[in-house]
Write a protein that holds these residues in place. Sequence first.
Motif, PDB file in Angstrom:
ATOM      1  N   PHE A 165     -93.870  86.491  19.440  1.00 56.16           N
ATOM      2  CA  PHE A 165     -95.356  87.394  18.969  1.00 56.16           C
ATOM      3  C   PHE A 165     -95.581  86.628  17.473  1.00 56.16           C
ATOM      4  N   TYR A 166     -94.680  86.273  17.009  1.00 61.09           N
ATOM      5  CA  TYR A 166     -94.914  85.873  15.379  1.00 61.09           C
ATOM      6  C   TYR A 166     -95.858  84.919  15.312  1.00 61.09           C
ATOM      7  N   THR A 167     -96.192  83.877  16.139  1.00 57.81           N
ATOM      8  CA  THR A 167     -97.502  83.121  15.954  1.00 57.81           C
ATOM      9  C   THR A 167     -98.564  83.762  16.038  1.00 57.81           C
ATOM     10  N   VAL A 168     -98.759  84.897  16.881  1.00 58.37           N
ATOM     11  CA  VAL A 168     -99.842  85.436  16.892  1.00 58.37           C
ATOM     12  C   VAL A 168     -99.968  86.262  15.528  1.00 58.37           C
ATOM     13  N   LEU A 169     -99.221  86.692  14.931  1.00 61.93           N
ATOM     14  CA  LEU A 169     -99.248  87.322  13.616  1.00 61.93           C
ATOM     15  C   LEU A 169     -99.975  86.235  12.718  1.00 61.93           C
ATOM     16  N   PHE A 170     -99.421  85.113  12.707  1.00 58.28           N
ATOM     17  CA  PHE A 170     -99.878  84.078  11.707  1.00 58.28           C
ATOM     18  C   PHE A 170    -101.247  83.663  12.082  1.00 58.28           C
ATOM     19  N   ALA A 171    -101.646  83.775  13.347  1.00 64.43           N
ATOM     20  CA  ALA A 171    -102.922  83.382  14.060  1.00 64.43           C
ATOM     21  C   ALA A 171    -103.882  84.278  13.299  1.00 64.43           C
ATOM     22  N   VAL A 172    -103.836  85.641  13.326  1.00 62.81           N
ATOM     23  CA  VAL A 172    -104.678  86.508  13.030  1.00 62.81           C
ATOM     24  C   VAL A 172    -104.932  86.245  11.389  1.00 62.81           C
ATOM     25  N   GLY A 173    -103.854  86.042  10.526  1.00 64.88           N
ATOM     26  CA  GLY A 173    -104.159  85.547   9.254  1.00 64.88           C
ATOM     27  C   GLY A 173    -104.856  84.302   9.074  1.00 64.88           C
ATOM     28  N   ARG A 174    -104.455  83.394   9.749  1.00 62.27           N
ATOM     29  CA  ARG A 174    -105.179  82.196   9.597  1.00 62.27           C
ATOM     30  C   ARG A 174    -106.699  82.233   9.862  1.00 62.27           C
ATOM     31  N   ALA A 175    -107.146  83.064  10.701  1.00 59.99           N
ATOM     32  CA  ALA A 175    -108.518  83.227  10.952  1.00 59.99           C
ATOM     33  C   ALA A 175    -109.286  83.577   9.796  1.00 59.99           C
ATOM     34  N   ILE A 176    -108.576  84.294   8.796  1.00 56.69           N
ATOM     35  CA  ILE A 176    -109.513  84.382   7.606  1.00 56.69           C
ATOM     36  C   ILE A 176    -109.871  83.166   6.963  1.00 56.69           C
ATOM     37  N   GLY A 177    -109.030  82.317   6.902  1.00 55.25           N
ATOM     38  CA  GLY A 177    -109.341  81.167   5.936  1.00 55.25           C
ATOM     39  C   GLY A 177    -110.411  80.283   6.592  1.00 55.25           C
ATOM     40  N   VAL A 178    -109.908  80.084   8.065  1.00 54.45           N
ATOM     41  CA  VAL A 178    -110.711  79.084   8.958  1.00 54.45           C
ATOM     42  C   VAL A 178    -112.041  79.493   9.218  1.00 54.45           C
ATOM     43  N   LEU A 179    -112.445  80.878   9.536  1.00 55.78           N
ATOM     44  CA  LEU A 179    -113.716  81.296   9.639  1.00 55.78           C
ATOM     45  C   LEU A 179    -114.396  81.365   8.415  1.00 55.78           C
ATOM     46  N   ALA A 180    -113.840  81.572   7.211  1.00 53.71           N
ATOM     47  CA  ALA A 180    -114.620  81.222   5.953  1.00 53.71           C
ATOM     48  C   ALA A 180    -115.039  79.822   5.772  1.00 53.71           C
ATOM     49  N   ASN A 181    -114.192  78.953   6.259  1.00 54.76           N
ATOM     50  CA  ASN A 181    -114.533  77.566   5.893  1.00 54.76           C
ATOM     51  C   ASN A 181    -115.622  76.954   6.933  1.00 54.76           C
ATOM     52  N   ILE A 182    -115.550  77.677   8.211  1.00 48.13           N
ATOM     53  CA  ILE A 182    -116.696  77.186   9.145  1.00 48.13           C
ATOM     54  C   ILE A 182    -118.222  78.058   8.896  1.00 48.13           C
ATOM     55  N   THR A 183    -117.906  78.912   7.989  1.00 50.47           N
ATOM     56  CA  THR A 183    -119.186  79.567   7.667  1.00 50.47           C
ATOM     57  C   THR A 183    -119.743  78.972   6.640  1.00 50.47           C
ATOM     58  N   TRP A 184    -119.190  78.341   5.862  1.00 51.52           N
ATOM     59  CA  TRP A 184    -119.527  77.527   4.625  1.00 51.52           C
ATOM     60  C   TRP A 184    -119.999  75.990   5.071  1.00 51.52           C
ATOM     61  N   ASP A 185    -119.167  75.565   6.365  1.00 49.85           N
ATOM     62  CA  ASP A 185    -119.879  74.323   6.944  1.00 49.85           C
ATOM     63  C   ASP A 185    -121.054  74.414   7.286  1.00 49.85           C
ATOM     64  N   ARG A 186    -121.351  75.344   7.960  1.00 46.23           N
ATOM     65  CA  ARG A 186    -122.847  75.559   8.652  1.00 46.23           C
ATOM     66  C   ARG A 186    -123.890  75.652   7.316  1.00 46.23           C
ATOM     67  N   ALA A 187    -123.204  76.451   6.406  1.00 46.83           N
ATOM     68  CA  ALA A 187    -124.236  76.839   5.201  1.00 46.83           C
ATOM     69  C   ALA A 187    -124.533  75.495   4.510  1.00 46.83           C
ATOM     70  N   LEU A 188    -123.522  74.365   4.366  1.00 46.97           N
ATOM     71  CA  LEU A 188    -123.765  73.366   3.630  1.00 46.97           C
ATOM     72  C   LEU A 188    -124.172  72.107   4.630  1.00 46.97           C
ATOM     73  N   GLY A 189    -124.253  72.289   5.903  1.00 45.46           N
ATOM     74  CA  GLY A 189    -125.004  71.541   6.931  1.00 45.46           C
ATOM     75  C   GLY A 189    -123.886  70.249   7.015  1.00 45.46           C
ATOM     76  N   TYR A 190    -122.659  70.428   6.874  1.00 50.34           N
ATOM     77  CA  TYR A 190    -121.824  69.213   7.405  1.00 50.34           C
ATOM     78  C   TYR A 190    -121.981  68.681   8.557  1.00 50.34           C
ATOM     79  N   PRO A 191    -121.953  67.542   8.748  1.00 49.46           N
ATOM     80  CA  PRO A 191    -122.080  66.693  10.291  1.00 49.46           C
ATOM     81  C   PRO A 191    -121.003  66.851  11.120  1.00 49.46           C
ATOM     82  N   ILE A 192    -121.198  66.449  12.307  1.00 47.11           N
ATOM     83  CA  ILE A 192    -120.081  66.475  13.173  1.00 47.11           C
ATOM     84  C   ILE A 192    -119.086  65.383  12.530  1.00 47.11           C
ATOM     85  N   GLU A 193    -117.915  65.822  12.756  1.00 52.02           N
ATOM     86  CA  GLU A 193    -116.572  65.040  12.514  1.00 52.02           C
ATOM     87  C   GLU A 193    -116.656  63.741  13.688  1.00 52.02           C
ATOM     88  N   ARG A 194    -116.458  62.371  12.853  1.00 51.58           N
ATOM     89  CA  ARG A 194    -116.472  61.244  13.917  1.00 51.58           C
ATOM     90  C   ARG A 194    -115.772  60.070  13.185  1.00 51.58           C
TER      91      ARG A 194
END
Length: 437
Positions: free
Chosen positions: A389-418
């Motif tokens: 279960f420890y990695t689930v705890l990690f995942a809940v925390g990690r959501a804070i940073g990654v969800l903030a990042n993808i919100t900003w990625d949409r805001a700044l119009g970053y393109p698909i990674e290729r």
Amino acid sequence: MDELKQVLYGKILEQRPRVRRLSKEYGKVLIDQVTIAQAIGGARGVKCLVTDISYLDPEEGVRFRGKTIGETFAALPKAPGSAYPFVEGFWFFLLTGQVPTMAQTLAVVADFQRRREVPAYVFEALRAMPRDLHPMAMLSAAVVVMQRESIFTRRYSEGMSKGDYWDPMYEDACNLLAKLPAIAAFIYRLKYQGDTSIPSSPELDLGADFAHMMGIAPPYDDVARMYFILHSDHESGNVSAHTTRLVASALADAYYSFSAGVNGLSGPLHGLANQEVLRWIQAAMDKLGGVLPTEAELEKFLWDTLNSGQVIPGYGHAVLRRTDPRFTAQMDFCEKHLPDDPMFQLVRMIYRIAPRVLEEHGKARNPWPNVDAQSGVIQWYFGVKEYDFYTVLFAVGRAIGVLANITWDRALGYPIERPKSVTLDMLEAAAGISGRG
């Protein structure tokens, strides 16, 4: 529009011209070069990702929006009677780079309380899964099942301006983050506590409510606040963060994107490290007679471990060259709340001896502990003794940073990674050698 969203929108309008100018006027400025070793070695160290959410400094550790961990904890509003900040205030801070007032923080607490109800079908889907399924698989599946709630997917299908993509992504991110603690706690009690779920308490903040739904008394609420913040973000190149952003770059919604990041986090070279360290600490205690060893006995044990070709788990880091400040933050918590716990005492003793042993051994570039060196010990002390279960705890925390990042990625119009690939023949030609023989 809520105040956090208004502040965020103002920051977005400030940042967009900077991105356009850098791309159009300075796009050919060289910021890095790639070696064959980097191409073959997983692009390690290649500067090719952009984020303002966090930066990993080799000497000072992770900086959230420019602040060290200590500065972050000191600056943010604290929950009543707590030494640790509200997770909701930290979310405001990561999104905007602005330290919220207590009133702004409590407004996000109230907003998350309105968003936190999990659709009943998610719990029904989890109950239909085999009880021996790994909790990370259950978490990933629950997030994907909940994708039907995506506001971004609905609004995109209806047609919307690219400049507005950030708005429904923000809504999805807030909804998902608010619901994740209840999903994680439900998985824990479904698998390990006889399917005896505890309903959310409407008046509690995210950290306190998670502890309540886990059925663990204070100060586990502080453990949750501390743990989620410490594990929230660590630059963008780690697997869970990069995977989330990579999937989101294809305009996938927050649910698909974060579920993919959860899958990456489940790997033994990433999120499983904390449970592996705890297993090693417990095995070490057993091998040393089940009692706290002397420093001489522990030093011999560490040398025997290294000389047998094994590593000392929790020590060393790909970037850091000093003690991980996340380790230090957890050490401070343990000194206050569990100073006499035998496993913590062993962790503390290892910290005194292992760096010197590793330096003498000479093969470790960084002989200092990272965040995983004791995080499992804290969970074990408070009764969470199910390693998986420890990695689930990690995942809940990690959501804070990654969800903030993808919100900003949409805001700044970053393109698909290729990124572009090359063949081994091309690498050998660049190196001036002939292959296949």
